[in-house]
Design an enzyme around this catalytic site. Sequence first.
Site, PDB file in Angstrom:
ATOM      1  N   ASP A  37      62.346  46.180  53.775  1.00 30.06           N
ATOM      2  CA  ASP A  37      62.713  44.757  53.940  1.00 30.06           C
ATOM      3  C   ASP A  37      61.544  43.819  53.639  1.00 30.06           C
ATOM      4  O   ASP A  37      61.671  42.604  53.771  1.00 30.06           O
ATOM      5  CB  ASP A  37      63.246  44.505  55.355  1.00 30.06           C
ATOM      6  CG  ASP A  37      62.217  44.791  56.434  1.00 30.06           C
ATOM      7  OD1 ASP A  37      61.082  45.177  56.094  1.00 30.06           O
ATOM      8  OD2 ASP A  37      62.537  44.606  57.627  1.00 30.06           O
ATOM      9  N   GLU A  39      58.597  43.711  55.206  1.00 30.77           N
ATOM     10  CA  GLU A  39      57.620  43.576  56.294  1.00 30.77           C
ATOM     11  C   GLU A  39      56.515  44.592  56.096  1.00 30.77           C
ATOM     12  O   GLU A  39      56.758  45.698  55.609  1.00 30.77           O
ATOM     13  CB  GLU A  39      58.290  43.857  57.647  1.00 30.77           C
ATOM     14  CG  GLU A  39      59.142  42.728  58.145  1.00 30.77           C
ATOM     15  CD  GLU A  39      59.733  43.035  59.516  1.00 30.77           C
ATOM     16  OE1 GLU A  39      59.378  44.063  60.118  1.00 30.77           O
ATOM     17  OE2 GLU A  39      60.584  42.241  59.958  1.00 30.77           O
ATOM     18  N   HIS A 129      37.513  26.585  46.013  1.00 29.77           N
ATOM     19  CA  HIS A 129      37.930  25.616  44.993  1.00 29.77           C
ATOM     20  C   HIS A 129      37.349  24.218  45.214  1.00 29.77           C
ATOM     21  O   HIS A 129      36.948  23.552  44.260  1.00 29.77           O
ATOM     22  CB  HIS A 129      39.461  25.555  44.932  1.00 29.77           C
ATOM     23  CG  HIS A 129      39.949  24.564  43.944  1.00 29.77           C
ATOM     24  ND1 HIS A 129      39.756  24.724  42.596  1.00 29.77           N
ATOM     25  CD2 HIS A 129      40.560  23.370  44.107  1.00 29.77           C
ATOM     26  CE1 HIS A 129      40.262  23.687  41.963  1.00 29.77           C
ATOM     27  NE2 HIS A 129      40.744  22.848  42.856  1.00 29.77           N
ATOM     28  N   LYS A 191      40.608  17.269  31.171  1.00 27.93           N
ATOM     29  CA  LYS A 191      41.865  18.016  31.263  1.00 27.93           C
ATOM     30  C   LYS A 191      42.877  17.213  32.075  1.00 27.93           C
ATOM     31  O   LYS A 191      42.511  16.567  33.051  1.00 27.93           O
ATOM     32  CB  LYS A 191      41.571  19.361  31.958  1.00 27.93           C
ATOM     33  CG  LYS A 191      42.777  20.232  32.244  1.00 27.93           C
ATOM     34  CD  LYS A 191      42.353  21.545  32.896  1.00 27.93           C
ATOM     35  CE  LYS A 191      42.592  21.551  34.390  1.00 27.93           C
ATOM     36  NZ  LYS A 191      42.267  22.833  35.036  1.00 27.93           N
ATOM     37  N   ASP A 218      34.512  28.437  35.090  1.00 26.86           N
ATOM     38  CA  ASP A 218      35.527  27.899  36.005  1.00 26.86           C
ATOM     39  C   ASP A 218      35.451  28.664  37.326  1.00 26.86           C
ATOM     40  O   ASP A 218      34.889  29.756  37.383  1.00 26.86           O
ATOM     41  CB  ASP A 218      36.933  28.036  35.390  1.00 26.86           C
ATOM     42  CG  ASP A 218      37.850  26.895  35.813  1.00 26.86           C
ATOM     43  OD1 ASP A 218      37.526  26.209  36.800  1.00 26.86           O
ATOM     44  OD2 ASP A 218      38.898  26.699  35.163  1.00 26.86           O
TER      45      ASP A 218
END
Length: 291
Positions: A37, A39, A129, A191, A218
């Site tokens: 399922d 889990e 980030h 960008k 990056d």
Amino acid sequence: MVKFTVIGGCGSSDLAKRIAKKLKATYIKTEKKVFPDGESKITIKQIPKKSIVIVVQSTYPPVDSNLLELLSIVSKVRKFSSKVYAIIPYMGYARQDREFLGGEIITIGVVGKLLRASGVKKVVTVDIHSKLALKELKIPSENISAIEGLVKYFKKMKMKDPLVVSPDLGGQERAKKFASLLKTDFIVLKKHRDRKTGKVKILSGKVEVKNRDLIIVDDMISTGGSIVKATQFLKKQKCRRIFVACTHTLLVNDAAKNIKDAGVSQIIGTNTIPGDSAKVDVSKVICDALK
Ligand code: R5P
């Protein structure tokens, strides 16, 4: 001397073992079974003795499952230690650090709440980030950089007149640091990302890249869209080879192939995410932050 125990989540077991070795710490492995399922059942294979317990788990895809595994391990081991630190080399959800469009949820803040609630006392992460994301965690945290390691790798490669390129304005400081360590110069592309479709466009005009080897730097590659667009743009400007230096190479679906097809010679990443591009080991910088 501080005594550490290191527990490796399934997403970061190799890196966790390296960290344990460098810290001369006990290493405890974990096991994850996924039921039909969906889990998952997580087991730690040994109970930690009194020590600072370090749980290492990157939250790359499957993001929620890896995150839940981390939270579950922490919830369990906090019963045996009052000092549980989470090393999250790649911090998923860090791009969801502000409300770009009305109604959006700052999910990195929710991640912070979950980490605090499960008992994490400190977070160590690599090239998160944004600084905003780190602040949203609202937990003592340290963001360490893999840039020196990546630069060291590139110094060993034979590059012709290398030029560092940031694919967007947000990466300017990263590119500047990379270029200064490599003792060369850098440029920044403009960008645009459509916030609804996620599509990327490069808006820059002509750039001076002729006959130079380029290194696009990056923090992360997800779909590869940013790197593909930057590469297509740079190739039209008659550069030599293009390399990519990137801390977190998620490379979802066909990202690696698309990037190569666009003309990138090689993607150099770190082991915050295991895989073919994980050329630079971040275990030492992580250990330095713990000592
Ligand atoms: C954006 O600000 C980031 O620094 C990366 O450039 C971006 O998240 C990469 O995503 P993708 O590979 O999907 O373009």
